[in-house]
Motif scaffolding. Structure first.
Motif, PDB file in Angstrom:
ATOM      1  N   ILE A   1      21.702 -26.605  71.992  1.00 21.33           N
ATOM      2  CA  ILE A   1      22.889 -27.341  72.415  1.00 21.33           C
ATOM      3  C   ILE A   1      23.372 -28.287  71.320  1.00 21.33           C
ATOM      4  O   ILE A   1      24.562 -28.446  71.084  1.00 21.33           O
ATOM      5  CB  ILE A   1      22.607 -28.140  73.709  1.00 21.33           C
TER       6      ILE A   1
ATOM      7  N   GLY B   1      30.858 -29.245  74.558  1.00 17.63           N
ATOM      8  CA  GLY B   1      29.493 -28.747  74.498  1.00 17.63           C
ATOM      9  C   GLY B   1      28.455 -29.552  75.238  1.00 17.63           C
ATOM     10  O   GLY B   1      27.406 -29.009  75.599  1.00 17.63           O
TER      11      GLY B   1
ATOM     12  N   VAL C   1      29.023 -24.077  73.499  1.00 20.12           N
ATOM     13  CA  VAL C   1      27.615 -23.744  73.281  1.00 20.12           C
ATOM     14  C   VAL C   1      27.393 -22.248  73.481  1.00 20.12           C
ATOM     15  O   VAL C   1      27.800 -21.704  74.511  1.00 20.12           O
ATOM     16  CB  VAL C   1      26.701 -24.537  74.240  1.00 20.12           C
TER      17      VAL C   1
ATOM     18  N   ALA D   1      21.602 -20.316  73.899  1.00 16.21           N
ATOM     19  CA  ALA D   1      20.872 -21.587  73.945  1.00 16.21           C
ATOM     20  C   ALA D   1      20.097 -21.723  75.249  1.00 16.21           C
ATOM     21  O   ALA D   1      19.158 -22.526  75.340  1.00 16.21           O
ATOM     22  CB  ALA D   1      21.841 -22.758  73.799  1.00 16.21           C
TER      23      ALA D   1
END
Length: 391
Positions: free
Chosen positions: A17, A34, A347, A351
Motif C-alpha cells: 500500500i 490509495g 493501489v 497488495a
C-alpha cells in the motif's frame, strides 16, 4: 556480526500500500486515492473529551486491559448494535488499534504449523501476522462472480486436519464485499464441525450500505469460538488515536491481555477517554459520515459504468475494486503508468494477495471534489489505453 536479522522477518514482504503513497507525496498536483483513512476530522465532541482528559491530568497508565468505563461502553455498544453480550472484565481488551488485536490474537491461539484460513483479497496484515505467530497461512481466493464473498464450497475445499483459525474480513478491505446473515449462516455448521476459531475483523461494521452489519458471533455456538475485533479508526475517523478492541472467550482474552501487558502495557490513555465519548454520543456523526461515503460510492459506481469499466457493486467499507484485465497489464504496471501519466495514486490489487492481480483498490475516503477530478483523469487514461489497443 553474524547474520543479525531474523530470517522470518526478513522474508516478509513490506506492505504494497505504502509504495504509491510515498511517491505521490513528492509529486506536485497529484491526487492519492490509495490510503484507507477517513478525510473527516474526528468529531469535535470526541476531541473535546480527549482535551478535557489532558486538562484533568489523566496522563497515567490505565489497567492493562483498558479503562473500566471504556470496556463497559464497548460491551453496551455490541449489545445495542448486534445483541452480543460480553463481560467487560473477562471478555474484553482495549488495544492499540485493531491491528494489535489481530497480532496478539493470532499469537495467543496458534502453535507452530497450525493453519490459518485467510480469504483474499484482504487486509495486508493477516498473512504476515500469521507467519510471525508461526502459523501457516492458507489463502482462499474470493471470486468476483461470487461478489467476493466466502462461499461454503470455497471454505470446505481449503480445510485440512491442521486448520485452526478462519479469518473473516467483512466488510472487506479492499473489495468492499459484505457477508449477509444468509451468507454467514451457510458456513456456521462447517466451522463448528471442524472446530475452528474465528477471528472476525469488523473494523468497517458501521460502514455497511445494504442493511445492518451482521456478526458471525451472533449465531448459536459461535460466540464461544469467535474473537471479535473492532476499533475506532474508520467509523469515528480516529485513525491517529490508535485504538481498537477485541472481545471473545475469557480464556483467550486472558492470554491476549498477558501478551499486551508485556509488549504494550496499555492503549493510549487520552484516546481511551475520547473513545468513551465516541461510543456514548457518536451514532449521529457516524450516520452522517456513512451517508457521505455512500454518496461517493454511488458516484463511483455510476462513473465506472459510464466508462464501461468492469466493477461489481461494493456494499461495505469505503473501497471499490475495479477490474483492469482488459488492458493486458499487471495491476502494478497499470497503477504505475496511471500515477506517472495522470498523477493519481491507486493501489494494485496484488497488495492484498496474489489473487488481486488484474484489479485496483480505489479508496473513496476522500472528498467528492477530489474523486471527481481523479475519475476524470482515469477516464482520460482509459481512453488513451483503449486507443492504443485499437491501433
Amino acid at each position: 556480526m553474524k547474520n543479525p536479522l531474523s530470517e522470518k522477518i526478513v522474508n516478509i514482504a513490506p506492505s504494497g500500500i505504502r509504495k504509491f503513497f510515498d511517491i505521490v507525496t513528492e509529486m506536485e498536483d497529484a491526487i492519492s486515492l490509495g490510503v484507507g483513512e477517513p478525510d473527516f476530522d474526528t468529531p469535535w465532541f470526541i476531541r473535546d473529551e480527549g482535551i478535557y482528559s489532558l486538562e484533568q491530568g489523566r496522563t497515567f497508565y490505565t489497567s492493562n486491559a483498558g479503562l473500566k468505563e471504556l470496556k463497559e461502553e464497548i460491551c453496551r455498544y455490541l449489545k445495542r448494535r448486534m445483541n452480543l453480550t460480553y463481560d467487560p472484565n473477562k471478555e474484553t481488551i482495549v488495544t492499540v488499534g485493531g491491528s494489535e488485536a489481530i497480532d496478539i490474537g493470532l499469537r495467543c491461539v496458534l502453535n507452530p504449523g497450525d493453519e490459518v484460513l485467510i480469504p483474499q483479497p484482504s487486509f495486508v496484515s493477516y498473512l504476515p501476522c500469521t507467519v510471525m505467530a508461526d502459523g501457516v497461512p492458507v489463502p482462499i481466493e474470493l471470486k468476483e462472480e461470487n461478489q467476493f464473498k466466502l462461499t461454503r464450497a470455497d471454505l470446505e475445499a481449503h480445510l485440512s486436519p491442521k486448520s485452526k483459525v478462519l479469518i473473516l474480513p467483512f466488510p472487506n478491505n479492499p473489495t468492499g464485499a459484505i457477508m449477509t446473515r444468509e451468507d454467514l449462516a451457510d458456513i456456521v455448521d462447517l466451522i463448528i464441525e471442524h472446530d475452528l476459531i474465528v477471528m472476525t475483523d469488523e473494523i468497517y461494521a458501521e460502514l455497511s450500505y445494504h442493511g445492518d452489519h451482521v456478526s458471525i458471533a451472533e449465531f448459536p455456538g459461535m460466540k464461544e469460538r469467535t474473537i471479535l475485533i473492532n476499533g475506532f479508526s474508520k467509523a469515528y475517523a480516529m485513525t491517529g488515536w490508535r485504538l481498537g478492541y477485541a472481545c471473545g472467550p475469557a480464556n483467550i482474552i486472558e492470554q491476549m491481555i498477558k501478551l499486551h501487558q508485556f509488549a504494550i502495557m496499555c492503549a493510549p490513555t487520552t484516546s481511551q477517554y475520547a473513545a468513551v465519548e465516541a461510543l456514548k454520543s457518536g451514532d449521529e456523526e457516524v450516520a452522517k459520515m456513512r451517508e457521505a461515503y455512500d454518496q461517493r460510492r454511488r458516484f463511483l459506481i455510476h462513473e465506472f459504468r459510464e466508462m464501461n469499466l468492469k466493477c461489481f457493486e461494493p456494499f461495505g467499507a469505503f473501497y471499490i475494486f475495479p477490474c483492469i484485465k482488459e488492458f493486458g497489464m499487471t495491476s502494478d504496471e497499470f497503477a504505475t503508468r496511471f500515477l506517472q501519466e495522470e498523477k493519481v495514486a491507486v493501489v494494485p490489487g496484488t497488495a492484498f494477495g496474489d489473487c488481486g492481480e488484474g484489479y485496483l483498490r480505489i479508496s473513496y475516503a476522500y472528498s467528492l471534489e477530489n474523486l471527481k477530478c481523479a475519475i476524470g483523469r482515469l477516464r482520460t487514461f482509459i481512453e488513451r489505453l483503449r486507443a492504443e489497443q485499437s491501433r
